[in-house]
Design a protein around this motif. Structure first.
Motif, short mmCIF file in Angstrom:
data_model
loop_
_atom_site.label_atom_id
_atom_site.label_comp_id
_atom_site.label_asym_id
_atom_site.label_seq_id
_atom_site.Cartn_x
_atom_site.Cartn_y
_atom_site.Cartn_z
N TYR A 7 0.86 -1.18 0.00
CA TYR A 7 0.00 0.00 0.00
C TYR A 7 0.90 1.22 0.00
O TYR A 7 1.61 1.48 0.96
CB TYR A 7 -0.90 -0.03 1.22
CG TYR A 7 -2.07 0.93 1.17
CD1 TYR A 7 -2.54 1.48 0.00
CD2 TYR A 7 -2.73 1.27 2.35
CE1 TYR A 7 -3.62 2.34 -0.03
CE2 TYR A 7 -3.82 2.13 2.34
CZ TYR A 7 -4.26 2.66 1.15
OH TYR A 7 -5.33 3.52 1.14
N ALA A 21 -4.34 3.35 6.27
CA ALA A 21 -3.95 1.98 6.63
C ALA A 21 -5.06 1.32 7.44
O ALA A 21 -5.39 0.15 7.22
CB ALA A 21 -2.65 1.99 7.42
N LEU A 36 3.15 -1.40 4.18
CA LEU A 36 2.84 0.03 4.12
C LEU A 36 4.14 0.75 3.76
O LEU A 36 5.16 0.55 4.41
CB LEU A 36 2.33 0.54 5.47
CG LEU A 36 1.13 -0.20 6.06
CD1 LEU A 36 0.82 0.34 7.45
CD2 LEU A 36 -0.08 -0.08 5.15
N THR A 38 5.84 4.46 3.38
CA THR A 38 5.60 5.84 3.77
C THR A 38 6.84 6.71 3.58
O THR A 38 7.96 6.21 3.55
CB THR A 38 5.21 5.92 5.27
OG1 THR A 38 6.33 5.51 6.06
CG2 THR A 38 4.02 5.03 5.59
#
Length: 80
Positions: A7, A21, A36, A38
Motif C-alpha cells: 500500500y 492503513a 505500508l 511511507t
C-alpha cells in the motif's frame, strides 16, 4: 501464505497514512499481511502505535530510500 500486498502511502503526512492503513486493514481478513510504504518521518512512531492500539502485529520495519516500509499483519479484532 500469499505474498503481502503493498500500500503506497508515500507523500502523505500525518495522520493520513494511519487513517488510510486503518481503512485498508479493516477490509482484509485477520492474519492477512500488508506492506505500508511511507515517506512521513512521523510514521516510525505513528504506525507502531496504531498497530498496538488496533491489535495488529507489526512484523517488520525497514528504512528505505526516502522513507520506511512496515509489514503489518491484521489482527483478529475489528479495528476501529
Amino acid at each position: 501464505m500469499p505474498r503481502p500486498a503493498t500500500y503506497d502511502l508515500k507523500g502523505l503526512n500525518c495522520p493520513l497514512p494511519v487513517l488510510k492503513a486503518r481503512k485498508r486493514l479493516a477490509a482484509m481478513r485477520p492474519g492477512s499481511r500488508l506492506w505500508l510504504e511511507t515517506t512521513d518521518p512521523l510514521a516510525v512512531i505513528d504506525i507502531p502505535a496504531f498497530c498496538a492500539d488496533a491489535g495488529h502485529q507489526l512484523v517488520e520495519t525497514a528504512a528505505v530510500d526516502g522513507g520506511h516500509r512496515f509489514l503489518v499483519e491484521r489482527g483478529g479484532a475489528t479495528s476501529t
